[in-house]
Motif scaffolding. Sequence first.
Motif, PDB file in Angstrom:
ATOM      1  N   ALA A  29      -6.236  11.022  -7.157  1.00 30.55           N
ATOM      2  CA  ALA A  29      -7.346  11.026  -6.200  1.00 30.55           C
ATOM      3  C   ALA A  29      -7.403   9.660  -5.526  1.00 30.55           C
ATOM      4  CB  ALA A  29      -8.662  11.321  -6.906  1.00 30.55           C
ATOM      5  N   PHE A  30      -8.031   9.621  -4.365  1.00 32.94           N
ATOM      6  CA  PHE A  30      -8.225   8.364  -3.659  1.00 32.94           C
ATOM      7  C   PHE A  30      -9.690   7.984  -3.723  1.00 32.94           C
ATOM      8  CE2 PHE A  30      -4.523  10.249  -1.405  1.00 32.94           C
ATOM      9  CZ  PHE A  30      -3.588   9.369  -1.912  1.00 32.94           C
ATOM     10  N   LEU A  31      -9.948   6.722  -4.051  1.00 33.55           N
ATOM     11  CA  LEU A  31     -11.314   6.215  -4.136  1.00 33.55           C
ATOM     12  C   LEU A  31     -11.651   5.450  -2.860  1.00 33.55           C
ATOM     13  CD1 LEU A  31     -11.271   4.840  -7.792  1.00 33.55           C
ATOM     14  CD2 LEU A  31     -12.056   7.076  -6.988  1.00 33.55           C
ATOM     15  N   TYR A  62      -9.272   6.520 -13.406  1.00 30.92           N
ATOM     16  CA  TYR A  62      -8.601   5.282 -13.826  1.00 30.92           C
ATOM     17  C   TYR A  62      -7.787   4.727 -12.663  1.00 30.92           C
ATOM     18  CZ  TYR A  62      -9.864   6.671 -18.522  1.00 30.92           C
ATOM     19  OH  TYR A  62     -10.576   7.026 -19.628  1.00 30.92           O
ATOM     20  N   PHE A  63      -7.966   3.437 -12.387  1.00 33.32           N
ATOM     21  CA  PHE A  63      -7.216   2.769 -11.322  1.00 33.32           C
ATOM     22  C   PHE A  63      -5.719   2.940 -11.558  1.00 33.32           C
ATOM     23  CE2 PHE A  63      -5.007  -1.022  -9.758  1.00 33.32           C
ATOM     24  CZ  PHE A  63      -5.325  -0.942  -8.412  1.00 33.32           C
ATOM     25  N   ASP A  64      -4.995   3.315 -10.488  1.00 32.81           N
ATOM     26  CA  ASP A  64      -3.552   3.549 -10.598  1.00 32.81           C
ATOM     27  C   ASP A  64      -2.783   2.867  -9.479  1.00 32.81           C
ATOM     28  OD1 ASP A  64      -1.264   4.793 -11.838  1.00 32.81           O
ATOM     29  OD2 ASP A  64      -1.243   6.219 -10.177  1.00 32.81           O
ATOM     30  N   GLY A  65      -3.346   1.835  -8.885  1.00 35.18           N
ATOM     31  CA  GLY A  65      -2.626   1.118  -7.847  1.00 35.18           C
ATOM     32  C   GLY A  65      -3.139   1.459  -6.461  1.00 35.18           C
ATOM     33  N   PHE A  66      -2.274   1.252  -5.489  1.00 28.38           N
ATOM     34  CA  PHE A  66      -2.659   1.470  -4.104  1.00 28.38           C
ATOM     35  C   PHE A  66      -1.711   2.458  -3.443  1.00 28.38           C
ATOM     36  CE2 PHE A  66      -4.110  -2.791  -5.169  1.00 28.38           C
ATOM     37  CZ  PHE A  66      -5.448  -2.677  -4.837  1.00 28.38           C
ATOM     38  N   TYR A  67      -2.272   3.254  -2.554  1.00 30.49           N
ATOM     39  CA  TYR A  67      -1.468   4.122  -1.705  1.00 30.49           C
ATOM     40  C   TYR A  67      -1.354   3.430  -0.365  1.00 30.49           C
ATOM     41  CZ  TYR A  67      -0.146   7.837   1.445  1.00 30.49           C
ATOM     42  OH  TYR A  67       0.514   8.586   2.394  1.00 30.49           O
ATOM     43  N   THR A  68      -0.134   3.284   0.134  1.00 32.91           N
ATOM     44  CA  THR A  68       0.071   2.684   1.444  1.00 32.91           C
ATOM     45  C   THR A  68       1.041   3.541   2.247  1.00 32.91           C
ATOM     46  OG1 THR A  68       1.922   1.311   0.714  1.00 32.91           O
ATOM     47  CG2 THR A  68      -0.275   0.335   0.580  1.00 32.91           C
ATOM     48  N   GLU A  69       0.835   3.517   3.533  1.00 33.45           N
ATOM     49  CA  GLU A  69       1.727   4.211   4.467  1.00 33.45           C
ATOM     50  C   GLU A  69       1.849   3.299   5.677  1.00 33.45           C
ATOM     51  OE1 GLU A  69       1.440   8.326   6.903  1.00 33.45           O
ATOM     52  OE2 GLU A  69       0.819   8.411   4.805  1.00 33.45           O
ATOM     53  N   LYS A  70       3.056   2.755   5.896  1.00 34.84           N
ATOM     54  CA  LYS A  70       3.241   1.710   6.903  1.00 34.84           C
ATOM     55  C   LYS A  70       3.921   2.233   8.158  1.00 34.84           C
ATOM     56  CE  LYS A  70       3.624  -1.678   3.266  1.00 34.84           C
ATOM     57  NZ  LYS A  70       4.302  -2.792   2.666  1.00 34.84           N
ATOM     58  N   GLU A  75      -1.022  -0.136   8.775  1.00 36.49           N
ATOM     59  CA  GLU A  75      -0.829   0.378   7.422  1.00 36.49           C
ATOM     60  C   GLU A  75      -2.084   1.112   6.974  1.00 36.49           C
ATOM     61  OE1 GLU A  75      -0.079  -1.656   3.059  1.00 36.49           O
ATOM     62  OE2 GLU A  75       0.764  -2.572   4.846  1.00 36.49           O
ATOM     63  N   ILE A  76      -1.890   2.306   6.408  1.00 32.84           N
ATOM     64  CA  ILE A  76      -2.983   3.009   5.751  1.00 32.84           C
ATOM     65  C   ILE A  76      -3.074   2.429   4.350  1.00 32.84           C
ATOM     66  CG2 ILE A  76      -3.734   5.222   4.804  1.00 32.84           C
ATOM     67  CD1 ILE A  76      -2.354   6.561   7.187  1.00 32.84           C
ATOM     68  N   LEU A  77      -4.291   2.141   3.905  1.00 29.38           N
ATOM     69  CA  LEU A  77      -4.492   1.527   2.595  1.00 29.38           C
ATOM     70  C   LEU A  77      -5.622   2.246   1.858  1.00 29.38           C
ATOM     71  CD1 LEU A  77      -3.816  -0.781   0.620  1.00 29.38           C
ATOM     72  CD2 LEU A  77      -5.340  -2.240   1.932  1.00 29.38           C
ATOM     73  N   ALA A  78      -5.312   2.743   0.658  1.00 29.87           N
ATOM     74  CA  ALA A  78      -6.309   3.448  -0.154  1.00 29.87           C
ATOM     75  C   ALA A  78      -6.127   3.072  -1.617  1.00 29.87           C
ATOM     76  CB  ALA A  78      -6.164   4.955   0.012  1.00 29.87           C
ATOM     77  N   VAL A  79      -7.215   3.139  -2.364  1.00 31.66           N
ATOM     78  CA  VAL A  79      -7.180   2.917  -3.813  1.00 31.66           C
ATOM     79  C   VAL A  79      -6.816   4.248  -4.462  1.00 31.66           C
ATOM     80  CG1 VAL A  79      -8.520   2.311  -5.861  1.00 31.66           C
ATOM     81  CG2 VAL A  79      -8.879   1.072  -3.720  1.00 31.66           C
ATOM     82  N   GLN A  80      -5.783   4.233  -5.264  1.00 28.52           N
ATOM     83  CA  GLN A  80      -5.322   5.447  -5.936  1.00 28.52           C
ATOM     84  C   GLN A  80      -5.817   5.458  -7.371  1.00 28.52           C
ATOM     85  OE1 GLN A  80      -1.287   6.829  -5.058  1.00 28.52           O
ATOM     86  NE2 GLN A  80      -0.920   6.857  -7.254  1.00 28.52           N
ATOM     87  N   ILE A 122      -8.369   1.585   6.527  1.00 29.80           N
ATOM     88  CA  ILE A 122      -8.921   1.535   5.176  1.00 29.80           C
ATOM     89  C   ILE A 122      -9.606   2.861   4.863  1.00 29.80           C
ATOM     90  CG2 ILE A 122     -10.442   0.255   3.628  1.00 29.80           C
ATOM     91  CD1 ILE A 122      -8.123  -1.414   4.875  1.00 29.80           C
ATOM     92  N   PHE A 123      -9.213   3.482   3.746  1.00 28.05           N
ATOM     93  CA  PHE A 123      -9.823   4.753   3.349  1.00 28.05           C
ATOM     94  C   PHE A 123     -11.259   4.505   2.896  1.00 28.05           C
ATOM     95  CE2 PHE A 123     -10.754   7.925   0.000  1.00 28.05           C
ATOM     96  CZ  PHE A 123     -10.711   9.064   0.779  1.00 28.05           C
ATOM     97  N   LYS A 124     -12.210   5.212   3.544  1.00 30.77           N
ATOM     98  CA  LYS A 124     -13.638   5.023   3.255  1.00 30.77           C
ATOM     99  C   LYS A 124     -14.285   6.248   2.605  1.00 30.77           C
ATOM    100  CE  LYS A 124     -15.465   1.617   4.380  1.00 30.77           C
ATOM    101  NZ  LYS A 124     -15.629   0.397   3.588  1.00 30.77           N
TER     102      LYS A 124
END
Length: 143
Positions: A29-31, A62-70, A75-80, A122-124
């Motif tokens: 999931a994305f936070l 649980y935090f699992d890093g970042f999702y990015t798409e460049k 760049e798209i940036l989301a918390v995974q 930034i994913f909101k």
Amino acid sequence: MKKLLLLLVLVAGLSACSLEEDTPQFEVAFLPVESLELPESMVPGHTYPIKIYYKRPDDCHYFDGFYTEKTNNSEILAVQALVIQDAKCKPLSTDEAEWAMYDFTCPNNLDITQYSAYSFQIFKGVDSQGNRIFETVSVPVGE
């Protein structure tokens, strides 16, 4: 007698195996990003630490890093997060945002004559129709 012994071993072996999985199942999931600390400007080829604040909705996330798409200059940036499926989740005792560091390297081949800034989408979160919401933040790029 050998056949009976072989049959007993086979029955014992099959009864010991369980077809049900006892390990928890996860989904990704994305936070939503609450806020972030970006540099005032960037130089191609340099790496910048970006502090990203987010909130976990419950103790099953649980935090699992970042999702990015460049792309070239964005760049798209989301918390995974990993989410435990079919668990009894409890709300977190604090409403305080957590944070993690993302090491961003400004592309070395970024044409600063064409692009004067690097943009982060930034994913909101998600709106009522299920569409993802992004906030665009641009950081000037120079020499």
